[in-house]
Design a protein around this motif. Structure first.
Motif, PDB file in Angstrom:
ATOM      1  N   LEU A 151      49.470  40.363  46.439  1.00  0.00           N
ATOM      2  CA  LEU A 151      49.586  39.430  45.310  1.00  0.00           C
ATOM      3  C   LEU A 151      48.466  39.650  44.295  1.00  0.00           C
ATOM      4  O   LEU A 151      48.714  39.695  43.091  1.00  0.00           O
ATOM      5  CB  LEU A 151      49.551  37.977  45.785  1.00  0.00           C
ATOM      6  CG  LEU A 151      50.753  37.476  46.564  1.00  0.00           C
ATOM      7  CD1 LEU A 151      50.548  36.023  46.971  1.00  0.00           C
ATOM      8  CD2 LEU A 151      52.027  37.624  45.756  1.00  0.00           C
ATOM      9  N   TYR A 152      47.233  39.784  44.802  1.00  0.00           N
ATOM     10  CA  TYR A 152      46.102  39.911  43.886  1.00  0.00           C
ATOM     11  C   TYR A 152      46.055  41.266  43.178  1.00  0.00           C
ATOM     12  O   TYR A 152      45.439  41.387  42.132  1.00  0.00           O
ATOM     13  CB  TYR A 152      44.779  39.608  44.601  1.00  0.00           C
ATOM     14  CG  TYR A 152      44.606  38.123  44.807  1.00  0.00           C
ATOM     15  CD1 TYR A 152      44.410  37.277  43.717  1.00  0.00           C
ATOM     16  CD2 TYR A 152      44.672  37.566  46.073  1.00  0.00           C
ATOM     17  CE1 TYR A 152      44.276  35.916  43.890  1.00  0.00           C
ATOM     18  CE2 TYR A 152      44.523  36.198  46.258  1.00  0.00           C
ATOM     19  CZ  TYR A 152      44.333  35.380  45.163  1.00  0.00           C
ATOM     20  OH  TYR A 152      44.199  34.030  45.327  1.00  0.00           O
ATOM     21  N   ARG A 153      46.726  42.276  43.716  1.00  0.00           N
ATOM     22  CA  ARG A 153      46.827  43.543  42.985  1.00  0.00           C
ATOM     23  C   ARG A 153      47.740  43.372  41.770  1.00  0.00           C
ATOM     24  O   ARG A 153      47.519  43.949  40.719  1.00  0.00           O
ATOM     25  CB  ARG A 153      47.364  44.655  43.897  1.00  0.00           C
ATOM     26  CG  ARG A 153      46.278  45.393  44.658  1.00  0.00           C
ATOM     27  CD  ARG A 153      46.810  46.687  45.268  1.00  0.00           C
ATOM     28  NE  ARG A 153      47.827  46.473  46.285  1.00  0.00           N
ATOM     29  CZ  ARG A 153      47.577  46.204  47.566  1.00  0.00           C
ATOM     30  NH1 ARG A 153      46.331  46.125  47.995  1.00  0.00           N
ATOM     31  NH2 ARG A 153      48.551  46.032  48.417  1.00  0.00           N
ATOM     32  N   ARG A 154      48.762  42.569  41.940  1.00  0.00           N
ATOM     33  CA  ARG A 154      49.714  42.352  40.838  1.00  0.00           C
ATOM     34  C   ARG A 154      49.213  41.293  39.856  1.00  0.00           C
ATOM     35  O   ARG A 154      49.390  41.416  38.656  1.00  0.00           O
ATOM     36  CB  ARG A 154      51.055  41.932  41.435  1.00  0.00           C
ATOM     37  CG  ARG A 154      52.089  41.509  40.441  1.00  0.00           C
ATOM     38  CD  ARG A 154      53.126  42.580  40.218  1.00  0.00           C
ATOM     39  NE  ARG A 154      53.976  42.256  39.106  1.00  0.00           N
ATOM     40  CZ  ARG A 154      55.267  42.091  39.194  1.00  0.00           C
ATOM     41  NH1 ARG A 154      55.869  42.225  40.348  1.00  0.00           N
ATOM     42  NH2 ARG A 154      55.962  41.822  38.128  1.00  0.00           N
ATOM     43  N   TRP A 155      48.641  40.222  40.378  1.00  0.00           N
ATOM     44  CA  TRP A 155      48.135  39.125  39.547  1.00  0.00           C
ATOM     45  C   TRP A 155      46.674  38.901  39.908  1.00  0.00           C
ATOM     46  O   TRP A 155      46.368  38.445  41.014  1.00  0.00           O
ATOM     47  CB  TRP A 155      48.931  37.845  39.793  1.00  0.00           C
ATOM     48  CG  TRP A 155      50.375  37.985  39.428  1.00  0.00           C
ATOM     49  CD1 TRP A 155      50.898  37.974  38.180  1.00  0.00           C
ATOM     50  CD2 TRP A 155      51.473  38.154  40.321  1.00  0.00           C
ATOM     51  NE1 TRP A 155      52.260  38.127  38.234  1.00  0.00           N
ATOM     52  CE2 TRP A 155      52.639  38.237  39.543  1.00  0.00           C
ATOM     53  CE3 TRP A 155      51.598  38.246  41.718  1.00  0.00           C
ATOM     54  CZ2 TRP A 155      53.906  38.407  40.094  1.00  0.00           C
ATOM     55  CZ3 TRP A 155      52.845  38.406  42.262  1.00  0.00           C
ATOM     56  CH2 TRP A 155      53.984  38.499  41.457  1.00  0.00           C
ATOM     57  N   PRO A 156      45.758  39.198  39.010  1.00  0.00           N
ATOM     58  CA  PRO A 156      44.335  39.145  39.330  1.00  0.00           C
ATOM     59  C   PRO A 156      43.765  37.747  39.588  1.00  0.00           C
ATOM     60  O   PRO A 156      42.659  37.618  40.097  1.00  0.00           O
ATOM     61  CB  PRO A 156      43.659  39.783  38.117  1.00  0.00           C
ATOM     62  CG  PRO A 156      44.663  39.769  37.026  1.00  0.00           C
ATOM     63  CD  PRO A 156      46.004  39.706  37.667  1.00  0.00           C
ATOM     64  N   LEU A 204      49.194  34.346  38.234  1.00  0.00           N
ATOM     65  CA  LEU A 204      50.382  34.195  39.073  1.00  0.00           C
ATOM     66  C   LEU A 204      51.209  32.995  38.616  1.00  0.00           C
ATOM     67  O   LEU A 204      52.436  33.089  38.463  1.00  0.00           O
ATOM     68  CB  LEU A 204      49.986  34.035  40.544  1.00  0.00           C
ATOM     69  CG  LEU A 204      51.107  33.738  41.534  1.00  0.00           C
ATOM     70  CD1 LEU A 204      52.122  34.866  41.555  1.00  0.00           C
ATOM     71  CD2 LEU A 204      50.525  33.508  42.917  1.00  0.00           C
ATOM     72  N   VAL A 205      50.553  31.872  38.373  1.00  0.00           N
ATOM     73  CA  VAL A 205      51.255  30.673  37.914  1.00  0.00           C
ATOM     74  C   VAL A 205      51.896  30.920  36.551  1.00  0.00           C
ATOM     75  O   VAL A 205      53.041  30.528  36.306  1.00  0.00           O
ATOM     76  CB  VAL A 205      50.308  29.451  37.877  1.00  0.00           C
ATOM     77  CG1 VAL A 205      50.959  28.260  37.202  1.00  0.00           C
ATOM     78  CG2 VAL A 205      49.864  29.091  39.292  1.00  0.00           C
ATOM     79  N   LEU A 206      51.169  31.599  35.645  1.00  0.00           N
ATOM     80  CA  LEU A 206      51.722  31.905  34.325  1.00  0.00           C
ATOM     81  C   LEU A 206      52.977  32.772  34.461  1.00  0.00           C
ATOM     82  O   LEU A 206      53.996  32.510  33.819  1.00  0.00           O
ATOM     83  CB  LEU A 206      50.693  32.599  33.438  1.00  0.00           C
ATOM     84  CG  LEU A 206      51.184  33.026  32.054  1.00  0.00           C
ATOM     85  CD1 LEU A 206      51.647  31.820  31.234  1.00  0.00           C
ATOM     86  CD2 LEU A 206      50.086  33.793  31.324  1.00  0.00           C
ATOM     87  N   LEU A 238      42.929  34.011  29.158  1.00  0.00           N
ATOM     88  CA  LEU A 238      43.215  33.480  27.822  1.00  0.00           C
ATOM     89  C   LEU A 238      44.038  34.485  27.022  1.00  0.00           C
ATOM     90  O   LEU A 238      45.018  34.113  26.362  1.00  0.00           O
ATOM     91  CB  LEU A 238      41.922  33.127  27.083  1.00  0.00           C
ATOM     92  CG  LEU A 238      42.078  32.626  25.645  1.00  0.00           C
ATOM     93  CD1 LEU A 238      42.946  31.376  25.580  1.00  0.00           C
ATOM     94  CD2 LEU A 238      40.703  32.371  25.036  1.00  0.00           C
ATOM     95  N   LYS A 239      43.676  35.759  27.102  1.00  0.00           N
ATOM     96  CA  LYS A 239      44.453  36.802  26.409  1.00  0.00           C
ATOM     97  C   LYS A 239      45.894  36.834  26.923  1.00  0.00           C
ATOM     98  O   LYS A 239      46.839  36.918  26.141  1.00  0.00           O
ATOM     99  CB  LYS A 239      43.807  38.171  26.613  1.00  0.00           C
ATOM    100  CG  LYS A 239      42.532  38.387  25.848  1.00  0.00           C
ATOM    101  CD  LYS A 239      41.983  39.775  26.141  1.00  0.00           C
ATOM    102  CE  LYS A 239      40.582  39.929  25.625  1.00  0.00           C
ATOM    103  NZ  LYS A 239      39.983  41.216  26.026  1.00  0.00           N
ATOM    104  N   SER A 240      46.061  36.771  28.227  1.00  0.00           N
ATOM    105  CA  SER A 240      47.404  36.791  28.821  1.00  0.00           C
ATOM    106  C   SER A 240      48.203  35.561  28.418  1.00  0.00           C
ATOM    107  O   SER A 240      49.392  35.653  28.095  1.00  0.00           O
ATOM    108  CB  SER A 240      47.322  36.837  30.345  1.00  0.00           C
ATOM    109  OG  SER A 240      46.722  38.017  30.775  1.00  0.00           O
ATOM    110  N   PHE A 241      47.557  34.409  28.447  1.00  0.00           N
ATOM    111  CA  PHE A 241      48.219  33.155  28.100  1.00  0.00           C
ATOM    112  C   PHE A 241      48.656  33.169  26.631  1.00  0.00           C
ATOM    113  O   PHE A 241      49.778  32.804  26.303  1.00  0.00           O
ATOM    114  CB  PHE A 241      47.283  31.974  28.387  1.00  0.00           C
ATOM    115  CG  PHE A 241      47.912  30.632  28.153  1.00  0.00           C
ATOM    116  CD1 PHE A 241      48.944  30.181  28.957  1.00  0.00           C
ATOM    117  CD2 PHE A 241      47.462  29.813  27.126  1.00  0.00           C
ATOM    118  CE1 PHE A 241      49.526  28.939  28.746  1.00  0.00           C
ATOM    119  CE2 PHE A 241      48.029  28.570  26.913  1.00  0.00           C
ATOM    120  CZ  PHE A 241      49.073  28.134  27.721  1.00  0.00           C
TER     121      PHE A 241
END
Length: 161
Positions: A13-18, A23-25, A79-82
């Motif tokens: 999971l953490y490899r895909r979503w840091p 992950l929630v986003l 923040l950048k991803s959001f």
């Protein structure tokens, strides 16, 4: 819990979503789907339709969005991803509605679209973050206020001349 349910290790999971917020986003964006946007009609009607649908989604997702906004305050990468995944696409929808309104003569040619978009979103994000009621009445009042500020209808100062 998510890793167990998915049948994978936590590291997967953490490899895909840091982060948990990432992950929630991702889950939120998957469940939220595309925004319900009218492609034609008067700008005010399109804006109101969009906002009512945003508010309907926030009835369910408001707490998660508040948490994502809070997470974005402490994590510049998130923040950048959001912004890229959630904020900017919705801001572009509103900007498009305003630009279409300019093109069809409803909105002033010199309207500050960027500021109108910021004011529009700022008002309802502020309301959301402070636990205000996001309903059809608030959507109508906000739409009316923004449209009045950029509409081609005669301005008060023009009527006084």
């Amino acid at each position: 819990m998510i890793a167990t349910e998915a049948g994978v290790g936590r590291q997967t999971l953490y490899r895909r979503w840091p982060s948990k917020a990432e992950l929630v986003l991702a889950a939120f964006l998957e469940s939220a789907g595309d925004a319900d946007v009218l492609s034609d009609g008067r700008a005010e009607k399109r804006l109101l339709h969009f906002l009512v649908n945003v508010f309907r989604n926030l009835q369910q997702d408001g707490p998660a969005i508040r948490n994502l906004i809070a997470s974005a305050q402490d994590d510049p990468e998130f923040l950048k991803s959001f912004r890229a995944g959630f904020v900017e696409p919705r801001a572009e929808i509103v900007a498009t509605i305003f630009r279409d309104g300019i093109a069809n003569g409803e909105i002033l040619e010199d309207a500050d679209v960027e500021m109108a978009v910021a004011a529009f979103h700022g008002a309802f994000w502020y309301h959301l973050l402070l636990g205000g009621k996001l309903d059809a009445e608030f959507a109508q009042r906000l739409t009316r206020l923004i449209m009045k500020s950029i509409s081609k209808e005669p301005r008060e100062e023009e009527l006084l001349k």
